[in-house]
Design an enzyme around this catalytic site. Structure first.
Site, PDB file in Angstrom:
ATOM      1  CG  ASP A   1      -2.009  -1.064   1.123  1.00 12.38           C
ATOM      2  OD1 ASP A   1      -2.457  -1.336  -0.005  1.00 12.38           O
ATOM      3  OD2 ASP A   1      -2.398  -1.634   2.161  1.00 12.38           O
TER       4      ASP A   1
ATOM      5  CB  THR B 263      -2.807  -4.376   4.329  1.00 10.13           C
ATOM      6  OG1 THR B 263      -2.078  -4.415   5.556  1.00 10.13           O
ATOM      7  CG2 THR B 263      -4.285  -4.336   4.645  1.00 10.13           C
TER       8      THR B 263
ATOM      9  N   GLY C 209      -1.405   3.533   4.201  1.00 11.76           N
ATOM     10  CA  GLY C 209      -0.343   2.652   4.662  1.00 11.76           C
ATOM     11  C   GLY C 209       1.014   3.311   4.730  1.00 11.76           C
TER      12      GLY C 209
END
Length: 536
Positions: A230, A273, A498
Site C-alpha cells: 500500500d 495488506t 499505509g
C-alpha cells in the site's frame, strides 16, 4: 492434419444428394441458430482447423470466434448425429493475445515448422480470480494461418484502453521481499505474451519512484504499474498526480482544483495488506491484477488531497488518525521483525497502550438535493450561497478517526473498512470512534472481520462528507510530556494509504471525484461476471 480451408467469406457448400452407403464422406455440423446479426457479427473469415484433435468449421467475426466439429455423415441419413455437436464460442473482447504456433529445435529462436495459431484468452474462474487459457487452432498451411493471424491481430488492436507500453516500479523491500520474484515470474511473462513493452525501475529508497515520475517522459507510456504494498502504491499515485499538476503549471503547495492523472495506474499486490488491490480486484492475486491491466479494464476513482494551511501533504485514497496511525508508527519502528510478527506486535502494543486523541473535527456534509420542483431548486441555490455556514464541528477525545474515499477492502475486513463508500461517488466516509473502554473497542474491531455491522455501537459515529479538517489539541499541564513522545517535534502520526506521515498542525482533507484511472473493476459488479470456458 487438415489442409487449407475455404477462401474468406466463401458461402457454405450446399448439401449434395445422399450417396451410396459405402461412400465415406464428412459434413459440417450445422452452426447453432443465431439471432439477427448485430454490428460486428458479420463473418470475416471461415475455414477449417483442427481443435482438440477434431476437425472443425471455424467462423471469425469482429465480435467472436465460433466453431463446430465436422462429423461423419450417418449412412442412414440420420441428422441427429450432427446435431449432437456443440458449438464453441469465444468473445473476442476476452482474447488478449494471438501467436503463430511453430515447432522448433532446441536452441532455435526463429523460423520452425508452422503448426497453426494459438489464441490466449482471459477468463474468470472463481472468487474474482482471473486466469489465462490457450486455444490451439492447428493447420499446416502458411498462407491460411497468416491470413487468420492478420485478421485476429487487427481485431485485438482495435480494443481501446489496452496498453502497449508501461512504466513499471518494483519495490523489492515490500512484505517478504517477494515483489521482484512476483514481477519477473508472474507478471512479466503475461506482459510479454500480450506484446506490451515495459520500462522497469526497481526502487532503491523511499521516494525513488516519486523522483523518477517527476522527470520521466510519461507521454511515452500508456500506463504506470506499481508492484508493491500500500505504501508503494500510495507513493506512485501521489507522484502521478503531482506530475499532472506540475505539467499543468499549478502551484503544488496549494491545489484546490487538481487536474486528472495523465495515464492509468495498475496495482500488482506484493505487500502485507494490499487494500487498494483488494478494493479493485476483490482478491490479492498477482495474475488477476496483471490480466486486468492487459485487458485494459479501467475504473475512474476518487482521490483525496491532504493539506496543511501552508502546503499540500499528499494525494491519497484513505487515512487514519489515532489508533490506526499509532499502530503503523509502532510497526515502522520494528522493521527488523518479520512482517507478520511486526504487524501483530504493533497491534497488541498499541492496544495495550490505548489512549484517545483530543482534537476538533470540522466537516462539510455531502448534500443530496433533488431538483423535482421550484422549491428544491431554491434550496440548492441557498445551499451554494451558504456553503460556508454548513460546516459541522465535533470536539472531544477520539480513539480513532478514519477518512476514506474508497471502501478499503482487505483480508481482515472483507466488507471493507468503509463498506458504504464507493470508488467514484464523489464522497468520503468519516468514521469517528469516541473514547470508550478497551473491551468495547476490541468488540468494535472484531466486527470488521465478520458480517455484523461494525458501526452499531453508541461510541461510533459515521458521516458522508466532502471535506474534513482535523485539528489536534496539544495537551497541557501534567499530560504535556506526552506531546514529546509523539516525535521530536511533537507531531501526530497519520496513516495515509499505509504510509506514515507526521503533522502537528491542522490537516484539511478534500475529495476530488474521479481524479485518477486505475486498472481494475468495480467490485460490486464482480460477483455477476463469472465466465466459463472449455479451453483445449
Amino acid at each position: 492434419m487438415p489442409g487449407p480451408a475455404a477462401a474468406p467469406l466463401s458461402p457454405r457448400p450446399q448439401r449434395r444428394a445422399r450417396a451410396a452407403p459405402q461412400e465415406r464422406r464428412r459434413r459440417v455440423a450445422p452452426l447453432a441458430a443465431a439471432p439477427p446479426a448485430r454490428a460486428g457479427d458479420e463473418p470475416l473469415l471461415r475455414g477449417i482447423f483442427e481443435i482438440g484433435k477434431r476437425s472443425c468449421d471455424v467462423v471469425l467475426s469482429a465480435r467472436r470466434l465460433r466453431w463446430s466439429p465436422i462429423l461423419p455423415e450417418s449412412p442412414t441419413g440420420d441428422s441427429s448425429v450432427a446435431l449432437q455437436a456443440q458449438e464453441e464460442i469465444i468473445e473476442m473482447k476476452d482474447v488478449f493475445s494471438v501467436k503463430l504456433k511453430r515447432r522448433r529445435f532446441a536452441g532455435q529462436k526463429k523460423g520452425g515448422t508452422l503448426l497453426g495459431i494459438t489464441i490466449f484468452k482471459c477468463l474468470n474462474k472463481e472468487e474474482n480470480k482471473l486466469t489465462d487459457c490457450a486455444i490451439h487452432l492447428n493447420n499446416l498451411s502458411e498462407d491460411h494461418c497468416q491470413s487468420w493471424f492478420r485478421h485476429l491481430k487487427e481485431i485485438l488492436n482495435g480494443f481501446q484502453n489496452r496498453p502497449k507500453s508501461l512504466k513499471v516500479f518494483v519495490n523489492p523491500s515490500s512484505h517478504k521481499r517477494e515483489a521482484t520474484h512476483i514481477y519477473y515470474e508472474k507478471v512479466a511473462p503475461l506482459f510479454k505474451l500480450a506484446d506490451i513493452k515495459t520500462d522497469v525501475t526497481v526502487t532503491e529508497y523511499e521516494g525513488h519512484a516519486l523522483s523518477v515520475l517527476k522527470e520521466c517522459e510519461l507521454q511515452a507510456f500508456d500506463g504506470v504499474v506499481c508492484v508493491g504494498g500500500d505504501g508503494s502504491v500510495s507513493e506512485v499515485a501521489h507522484g502521478l498526480l503531482l506530475r499532472a499538476q506540475i505539467d499543468a503549471g499549478k502551484d503544488t503547495d496549494y491545489v484546490s482544483k487538481p487536474v486528472r492523472a495523465p495515464v492509468p495506474l495498475g496495482v500488482i499486490p506484493a505487500g502485507t495488506t494490499n487494500i487498494l488491490a483488494h478494493t479493485l480486484y476483490g482478491i490479492k492475486h498477482a495474475v488477476t491484477a496483471t490480466l486486468h491491466i492487459v485487458m485494459g479494464h479501467i475504473q475512474a476513482v476518487d482521490v483525496c488531497t491532504f493539506s496543511t494551511p501552508s502546503k499540500l501533504l499528499r494525494f491519497g485514497f484513505s487515512a487514519m488518525f489515532g489508533f490506526g496511525a499509532r499502530t503503523l508508527a509502532v510497526a515502522e519502528k520494528h522493521r527488523w521483525m518479520p512482517s507478520g510478527q511486526r504487524k501483530d506486535f504493533a497491534f497488541v502494543k498499541t492496544l495495550a497502550d490505548l489512549k484517545p486523541e483530543e482534537c476538533e473535527l470540522s466537516f462539510l456534509p455531502l448534500q443530496i438535493l433533488q431538483e423535482d420542483s421550484h422549491e428544491d431548486r431554491k434550496k440548492k441555490e441557498r445551499t451554494k450561497k451558504g456553503s460556508k455556514d454548513q460546516w459541522q464541528k465535533i470536539q472531544g477525545h477520539f480513539l480513532n478517526v478514519s477518512i476514506m474515499a474508497i471502501p478499503c477492502l482487505c483480508s481482515m475486513a472483507p466488507r471493507g473498512l468503509a463498506p458504504n463508500t464507493r470508488l467514484n461517488n464523489g464522497s468520503m466516509a468519516l468514521i469517528v470512534v469516541q473514547n470508550t473502554s478497551r473491551s468495547e473497542f476490541i468488540k468494535h474491531l472484531k466486527r470488521y472481520t465478520s458480517v455484523k455491522n461494525q458501526f452499531n455501537f453508541p461510541f461510533v459515529e459515521t458521516y458522508t462528507v466532502r471535506e474534513v479538517k482535523v485539528q489536534p489539541r496539544l495537551k497541557s499541564g501534567p499530560d504535556a510530556k506526552e506531546n514529546a513522545c509523539l516525535n521530536a517535534e511533537g507531531n501526530y502520526p497519520w496513516n495515509i494509504d499505509g504510509d506514515l506521515m507526521k503533522e502537528a498542525s491542522e490537516v484539511h482533507v478534500r475529495v476530488h471525484p474521479q481524479l485518477i484511472d486505475l486498472y481494475g473493476v468495480n467490485t460490486d459488479d464482480l460477483e455477476s461476471s463469472q465466465v466459463t470456458c472449455n479451453c483445449i
